[in-house]
Enzyme design. Sequence first.
Site, PDB file in Angstrom:
ATOM      1  N   LYS A 219      25.841  57.159 -11.473  1.00 27.54           N
ATOM      2  CA  LYS A 219      24.860  57.876 -12.479  1.00 27.54           C
ATOM      3  C   LYS A 219      25.320  57.563 -13.876  1.00 27.54           C
ATOM      4  O   LYS A 219      26.474  57.460 -14.299  1.00 27.54           O
ATOM      5  CB  LYS A 219      25.463  59.247 -12.213  1.00 27.54           C
ATOM      6  CG  LYS A 219      24.724  59.937 -10.987  1.00 27.54           C
ATOM      7  CD  LYS A 219      25.336  61.565 -10.792  1.00 27.54           C
ATOM      8  CE  LYS A 219      25.024  62.363 -11.639  1.00 27.54           C
ATOM      9  NZ  LYS A 219      25.610  63.619 -11.169  1.00 27.54           N
ATOM     10  N   THR A 277      16.817  64.780 -13.838  1.00 29.07           N
ATOM     11  CA  THR A 277      17.242  65.995 -15.063  1.00 29.07           C
ATOM     12  C   THR A 277      16.002  66.472 -15.708  1.00 29.07           C
ATOM     13  O   THR A 277      15.473  65.709 -16.268  1.00 29.07           O
ATOM     14  CB  THR A 277      18.482  65.464 -15.806  1.00 29.07           C
ATOM     15  OG1 THR A 277      19.275  64.494 -15.255  1.00 29.07           O
ATOM     16  CG2 THR A 277      19.164  66.763 -16.544  1.00 29.07           C
TER      17      THR A 277
END
Length: 479
Positions: A219, A277
């Site tokens: 990530k 997100t």
Amino acid sequence: MHKRNRSVKILATLGPASSEVEQIKELHLAGADVFRINMSHGDPDKMRAMMEKIRRVEADVGSTIGILVDIQGPKLRVGMFADDAVMLDNGASFRLDTKDEPGTGERVQLPHPEIFEGMDVGHTLILDDGKLRLECTGTDQKSYIDTKVIVGGKLSSRKGVSLPDTTISGGALTEKDRRDLAAALEAEADWIALSFIQRPEDVAEVRKIARGRSGILSKIEKPQAVEKIEEIIELSDAIMVARGDLGVEMPLASLPGTQKRITRAARKAGKPVVVATQMLESMITSPVPTRAEVSDVATAVYEGADAIMLSAESAAGDYPHEAVSMMNTIAIETENDPLYRSIINAQRTEPEATGADAISAAARQIAETLHLSALVCYTSSGATGLRAARERPQTPIIAITPRIRTARRLALIWGIHPVATDDATDIDDMVERACAVAMNQGFASPGNRIIITAGVPFGTPGATNMLRIAFVREDQSNS
């Protein structure tokens, strides 16, 4: 098996709003290809129970479903305040130190000794998801950091700390992370996501522990990781643009450009890339998204991202099913847009000088020139499937593999319809099996043609060396 009408994949996070078998099944049927289990809100027992439910759904619907376990990573937080919160005024001085005492308006504990070593005068400290900003004015790099409040406000106990300028010593795994990682590998998670990595060494450390048992997804949520993106991509099996924390630690206006750069770098390297997100953030409380969110999801699809992700929308929101369904609709609509193909093709990378790459490139070209119904690739490790997807063909890709774990891992990859079945015994069996799968899965009809790539002799990993065009016959549907 549930056939999708799109190439981009949907990754949905499970949580309180989506933790029962029936809810998981609904989300899969609505469009979720891979499910994310977030270890920030769980432990190994909860994770195993959730994985078992996903596998029950997989068996029930006859699809191949991927599971991604997201390891929390080192979450940095301030200590406790005597009155639970203080107000910090702009321009005021404030100290962070190692003393295990309740905080006041002048100081608070920072229970992370590793931060002090990397801190320097001029470094920025961001608190509470970007709401407060401090600048380091002095430090002994052991026991305290003196700061000036640049953007003040209310600071409560245990709020998060972000350090955009500071590289922290030590690895990206806490003790909790190590326990969670061991449990996820033992439970056969298809993908492991690593949070807050800063440098290639963080990924290398986890690779050593995983030993190929799961795919490693890095990530990217820190500026330090963006700076070393090429090396991190090289060591990772996949990449995620985690825009939440990245948006806290870097100027918001530069985030879209960074997202594009990371997506393109990952595509160029032939590594899967996930955009995540706040994609449909307003759907946590609303049954419809904002226009801007729809546009944001479409942008990731136009860029050729392998997967787009829902976080709280599917995990804790009021409308998990609607959020997945909406994402599915936007993706299908975007891929049907006449402009989509030209944008995707403009990003295509040259094949590398290997036989397998050349064959994957040729297969795409032949499939598109002859308008073939499917591109079927036999793959043991999944590498041939990845190469086929890297070409971003117009033709649907069916990846046939004898290993269920390879099929599940490929559920995250752009355009791939993974099917686990016995390996072919010879070339005739290979052709029969490919035609039967293409027909049974709804990709081809009798009289259509498909193209097949495989490695001969069969079962030799990484040896794709053959191309074959085959006619689909009526009598092959049940072979």
